[in-house]
Write a protein that holds these residues in place. Sequence first.
Motif, PDB file in Angstrom:
ATOM      1  N   THR A 183      26.560   2.601  12.514  1.00 27.74           N
ATOM      2  CA  THR A 183      25.186   2.962  12.151  1.00 27.74           C
ATOM      3  C   THR A 183      25.043   4.416  12.598  1.00 27.74           C
ATOM      4  N   ALA A 184      23.847   4.839  12.979  1.00 25.44           N
ATOM      5  CA  ALA A 184      23.718   6.227  13.418  1.00 25.44           C
ATOM      6  C   ALA A 184      22.660   6.360  14.489  1.00 25.44           C
ATOM      7  N   VAL A 185      22.721   7.484  15.176  1.00 23.68           N
ATOM      8  CA  VAL A 185      21.822   7.772  16.277  1.00 23.68           C
ATOM      9  C   VAL A 185      21.254   9.175  16.050  1.00 23.68           C
ATOM     10  N   ALA A 186      19.996   9.372  16.411  1.00 22.20           N
ATOM     11  CA  ALA A 186      19.387  10.701  16.283  1.00 22.20           C
ATOM     12  C   ALA A 186      19.627  11.460  17.581  1.00 22.20           C
ATOM     13  N   LEU A 187      20.276  12.621  17.483  1.00 17.47           N
ATOM     14  CA  LEU A 187      20.523  13.420  18.685  1.00 17.47           C
ATOM     15  C   LEU A 187      19.277  14.203  19.067  1.00 17.47           C
ATOM     16  N   ALA A 188      18.684  14.876  18.110  1.00 18.18           N
ATOM     17  CA  ALA A 188      17.537  15.751  18.396  1.00 18.18           C
ATOM     18  C   ALA A 188      16.651  15.833  17.168  1.00 18.18           C
ATOM     19  N   ALA A 224      19.505   7.040   6.776  1.00 18.56           N
ATOM     20  CA  ALA A 224      20.144   8.168   6.102  1.00 18.56           C
ATOM     21  C   ALA A 224      21.661   8.028   6.101  1.00 18.56           C
ATOM     22  N   SER A 225      22.210   7.506   7.187  1.00 17.90           N
ATOM     23  CA  SER A 225      23.674   7.436   7.305  1.00 17.90           C
ATOM     24  C   SER A 225      24.257   6.529   6.225  1.00 17.90           C
ATOM     25  N   MET A 226      23.455   5.542   5.811  1.00 19.86           N
ATOM     26  CA  MET A 226      23.858   4.637   4.741  1.00 19.86           C
ATOM     27  C   MET A 226      24.134   5.412   3.445  1.00 19.86           C
ATOM     28  N   LEU A 227      23.342   6.451   3.210  1.00 20.30           N
ATOM     29  CA  LEU A 227      23.530   7.262   2.001  1.00 20.30           C
ATOM     30  C   LEU A 227      24.628   8.298   2.185  1.00 20.30           C
ATOM     31  N   MET A 228      24.767   8.765   3.426  1.00 20.31           N
ATOM     32  CA  MET A 228      25.752   9.824   3.668  1.00 20.31           C
ATOM     33  C   MET A 228      27.167   9.282   3.580  1.00 20.31           C
ATOM     34  N   GLY A 229      27.371   8.058   4.095  1.00 16.41           N
ATOM     35  CA  GLY A 229      28.723   7.535   4.216  1.00 16.41           C
ATOM     36  C   GLY A 229      29.495   8.379   5.212  1.00 16.41           C
ATOM     37  N   ASN A 230      30.780   8.071   5.367  1.00 17.83           N
ATOM     38  CA  ASN A 230      31.586   8.827   6.316  1.00 17.83           C
ATOM     39  C   ASN A 230      32.876   9.322   5.662  1.00 17.83           C
ATOM     40  N   GLY A 231      32.945   9.215   4.331  1.00 21.54           N
ATOM     41  CA  GLY A 231      34.146   9.603   3.619  1.00 21.54           C
ATOM     42  C   GLY A 231      33.950  10.914   2.864  1.00 21.54           C
TER      43      GLY A 231
ATOM     44  N   GLY B 191      24.061 -12.483  -0.863  1.00 19.97           N
ATOM     45  CA  GLY B 191      24.079 -11.644  -2.064  1.00 19.97           C
ATOM     46  C   GLY B 191      24.551 -10.226  -1.816  1.00 19.97           C
ATOM     47  N   LEU B 192      24.891  -9.924  -0.562  1.00 25.56           N
ATOM     48  CA  LEU B 192      25.323  -8.567  -0.240  1.00 25.56           C
ATOM     49  C   LEU B 192      26.406  -8.629   0.831  1.00 25.56           C
ATOM     50  N   ASN B 193      27.444  -7.819   0.680  1.00 24.35           N
ATOM     51  CA  ASN B 193      28.439  -7.680   1.731  1.00 24.35           C
ATOM     52  C   ASN B 193      27.833  -6.808   2.834  1.00 24.35           C
ATOM     53  N   PRO B 194      27.807  -7.294   4.074  1.00 25.04           N
ATOM     54  CA  PRO B 194      27.150  -6.521   5.143  1.00 25.04           C
ATOM     55  C   PRO B 194      27.884  -5.252   5.535  1.00 25.04           C
ATOM     56  N   PHE B 195      29.133  -5.107   5.070  1.00 22.94           N
ATOM     57  CA  PHE B 195      29.938  -3.951   5.475  1.00 22.94           C
ATOM     58  C   PHE B 195      30.464  -3.210   4.264  1.00 22.94           C
ATOM     59  N   ASP B 214      31.224   1.092   7.332  1.00 20.13           N
ATOM     60  CA  ASP B 214      29.788   1.312   7.482  1.00 20.13           C
ATOM     61  C   ASP B 214      29.075  -0.022   7.626  1.00 20.13           C
ATOM     62  N   ALA B 215      28.209  -0.111   8.631  1.00 26.05           N
ATOM     63  CA  ALA B 215      27.433  -1.328   8.854  1.00 26.05           C
ATOM     64  C   ALA B 215      26.189  -1.289   7.962  1.00 26.05           C
ATOM     65  N   VAL B 216      26.432  -1.481   6.668  1.00 26.94           N
ATOM     66  CA  VAL B 216      25.367  -1.338   5.669  1.00 26.94           C
ATOM     67  C   VAL B 216      24.160  -2.229   5.984  1.00 26.94           C
ATOM     68  N   ALA B 217      24.440  -3.484   6.356  1.00 23.50           N
ATOM     69  CA  ALA B 217      23.332  -4.421   6.588  1.00 23.50           C
ATOM     70  C   ALA B 217      22.485  -3.978   7.785  1.00 23.50           C
ATOM     71  N   ASP B 218      23.137  -3.520   8.854  1.00 17.15           N
ATOM     72  CA  ASP B 218      22.381  -3.063  10.020  1.00 17.15           C
ATOM     73  C   ASP B 218      21.608  -1.785   9.704  1.00 17.15           C
ATOM     74  N   CYS B 219      22.186  -0.903   8.894  1.00 16.14           N
ATOM     75  CA  CYS B 219      21.466   0.314   8.499  1.00 16.14           C
ATOM     76  C   CYS B 219      20.226  -0.045   7.677  1.00 16.14           C
ATOM     77  N   LEU B 220      20.390  -0.974   6.743  1.00 13.27           N
ATOM     78  CA  LEU B 220      19.245  -1.430   5.947  1.00 13.27           C
ATOM     79  C   LEU B 220      18.189  -2.059   6.852  1.00 13.27           C
ATOM     80  N   ALA B 221      18.652  -2.830   7.851  1.00 13.06           N
ATOM     81  CA  ALA B 221      17.726  -3.493   8.778  1.00 13.06           C
ATOM     82  C   ALA B 221      16.860  -2.466   9.504  1.00 13.06           C
ATOM     83  N   SER B 222      17.502  -1.424  10.033  1.00 12.78           N
ATOM     84  CA  SER B 222      16.741  -0.414  10.774  1.00 12.78           C
ATOM     85  C   SER B 222      15.816   0.367   9.850  1.00 12.78           C
ATOM     86  N   ALA B 223      16.297   0.669   8.658  1.00 15.26           N
ATOM     87  CA  ALA B 223      15.454   1.387   7.694  1.00 15.26           C
ATOM     88  C   ALA B 223      14.190   0.573   7.404  1.00 15.26           C
ATOM     89  N   ALA B 224      14.363  -0.723   7.179  1.00 13.42           N
ATOM     90  CA  ALA B 224      13.215  -1.567   6.843  1.00 13.42           C
ATOM     91  C   ALA B 224      12.297  -1.763   8.043  1.00 13.42           C
TER      92      ALA B 224
END
Lengths: 269, 269
Positions: A183-188, A224-231, B191-195, B214-224
């Motif tokens: 997931t991601a963390v906000a630094l600042a 945001a990290s979900m959209l950025m990806g890491n690749g 209905g969704l792969n969490p990763f 990417d922990a897609v499901a956890d990212c979606l969780a925090s976003a929501a």
Amino acid sequence: VQLLPLQTGILEQGCDLGSVIGDAVKKVNIHLTESDILIVSSKVVSLSEGRVFPLANLSPSKEAKRLAVKLKDRSPEFCEAVLRETRHRNGRLLGTCKGAALTEVNGILIANAGLDCSNAPPGCAIGWPEDPPHSAERLRKALEQELYRVRIRCRVRTKPQPEPVVAVLIIDSCCTPRRRGLTAVALACSGLNPFLDERGDLDLFGKKLHYTTDAVADCLASAASMLMGNGAQGIPAVLVRDHGLQLSDFTGWVEEVPLEEDLFRDILK
Amino acid sequence: VQLLPLQTGILEQGCDLGSVIGDAVKKVNIHLTESDILIVSSKVVSLSEGRVFPLANLSPSKEAKRLAVKLKDRSPEFCEAVLRETRHRNGRLLGTCKGAALTEVNGILIANAGLDCSNAPPGCAIGWPEDPPHSAERLRKALEQELYRVRIRCRVRTKPQPEPVVAVLIIDSCCTPRRRGLTAVALACSGLNPFLDERGDLDLFGKKLHYTTDAVADCLASAASMLMGNGAQGIPAVLVRDHGLQLSDFTGWVEEVPLEEDLFRDILK
């Protein structure tokens, strides 16, 4: 809420990040607008500031060599960089797993003191910006200038205001205990309060909330990290709109929780 | 990506959650659409399933009384409920801080075994659904039925498909070591792969990624969770659109990381 990914491709070391982001915004046919929150990866901020470490130049200490054995497939040079960065930020080495050392730097639990080789120039590692709050504020001001340039062209308003009109968050991907994946963390942040304090508010039944503070900045970071990806997505920034959050004049690190309020305090000293 | 908050107000115990969500979607003048991801708080799922614990009925054990002393401002009855829920799920009690016990249940590190009194009927605590994957699947199918009812009215298509056409995530708010405030964790999806596994993919410089999932499901969780809040917002669900994610036939708990790959394994046994 709308999350708009901004694609930039490969950035040059020392590039002007404000212009790069400004151009990426134009590419998706939108304009920066008041209250926009820009979420940007720490990696491109560091790249723009030249905080890139060529690993071949480093001569690994004994400690780095021992660490490399533990991490299994990291070079002694990379481990040397991690140890130096940890010391540089007065941090601590807390543990290891395959490929990563768990470190605490600036009160944040992060892999490899924030250093990473993916999407770094060949043979190099990239760390966090030297001073993330300062970087966030500088980028915020650059974006506000950009916004005013547009306004001046449109003859809407000519004077920048002292209050923030956009906000910037610098984020890094991170791990969570027991959870698979990043997931991601906000630094600042600059221009946004990283927390929304709901303590003292009432719930649906009129009961007072005692513990509830929302980690808004960290939630935005993961979104945001979900959209950025890491690749190779080439999306180092995301613009957030229609968020309903109030901007603030806060600029700083997203501070840690006091130890006595940390749910994990008994297992993490 | 678009995140659309769905407001429902106070729900009745035993309500038909599929209809409640369907109505909330109509209220914002939209229709459910193929590929929509619905993120829903575990609390309303449990409420709809009647998984609500009246605390006055519980007679606290000695252990519960001792735990109440440690937590400072939680009742022995609440602590009794936490201990029972921990046992019920074959979990463990790992530590305490003011107001909360750190527990591990179903491989997830969570405060108070997932029990919470805020937004619960007076005198009650609400826990997680008995079987979150099953709840997620049932809600997904209810939403798909709703979607097909609309389609039949519009004469678009008459037969439900075997593949998921929407996805459901059940989430809970959670704490992170050293971080102030709440983010969220995905308990289960249907209905969704969490990763999203990026291992083996190349970065911008053509370098192979070794560790990146990417922990897609956890990212979606925090976003929501940012939109839901934890107070009287009355927003227990968020619809996610234009996300670019592929739905899948996965239904299950969002599984934990294997211990040897857990960055925190040395400090958390």
